[in-house]
Enzyme design. Structure first.
Site, short mmCIF file in Angstrom:
data_model
loop_
_atom_site.label_atom_id
_atom_site.label_comp_id
_atom_site.label_asym_id
_atom_site.label_seq_id
_atom_site.Cartn_x
_atom_site.Cartn_y
_atom_site.Cartn_z
N CYS A 84 6.68 10.33 4.94
CA CYS A 84 6.18 11.66 4.33
C CYS A 84 4.99 11.12 3.50
O CYS A 84 4.60 10.04 3.59
CB CYS A 84 7.36 12.60 3.56
SG CYS A 84 7.85 11.87 1.90
N GLN A 85 4.55 11.88 2.42
CA GLN A 85 3.82 11.66 1.58
C GLN A 85 4.04 10.47 0.79
O GLN A 85 3.25 9.49 0.12
CB GLN A 85 3.03 12.84 0.94
CG GLN A 85 1.38 12.69 0.33
CD GLN A 85 0.41 12.25 1.53
OE1 GLN A 85 0.42 12.60 2.43
NE2 GLN A 85 -0.56 11.46 1.13
#
Length: 122
Positions: A84-85
């Protein structure tokens, strides 16, 4: 007094989740992630607009917000590589899949923001 109890409970919950996620999901350095993700299911759990802005080549986008409905698209008999980020959503995704019986769960340490490899943009 109530505020202190709530604060302690919140800290305990966050601490428990942190250690539980480390237990069920192996965090991999970018080098180790690169070495294994082509033989695994590479899942980007960010939202579609983030995915369209740039993602790791070969990744499938199954946002965390849709994972509960779409988890059967992920095979339980193969390794799963999440990113994810920054790793928060990857940890939540791993917890959700662990409850569904998945075991071979990995995530990119530092998330996509630390990725230096090839990126595909739409």
């Amino acid at each position: 007094m109530l505020l202190i109890i709530v604060a302690v409970a919140l800290i305990a919950y966050i601490t428990f989740n942190f250690f539980y996620q480390r237990k069920i999901m192996k965090q991999l350095t970018e080098e180790d992630f690169r070495a294994g993700y082509r033989k695994a299911q590479l899942i980007d759990v960010r939202e579609p607009n983030e995915f369209d802005g740039g993602h790791i080549l070969g990744a499938r986008n199954i946002p965390l917000s849709q994972l509960r409905q779409r988890y059967k698209e992920i095979r339980p008999d193969q390794p799963v590589y999440f990113y994810c980020q920054n790793t928060v959503r990857s940890g939540r995704a791993a917890q959700m899949l662990k409850r569904k019986g998945y075991n071979n769960l990995h995530c990119l340490k530092g998330g996509f923001k630390g990725w230096t490899g090839k990126v595909k943009k739409k």
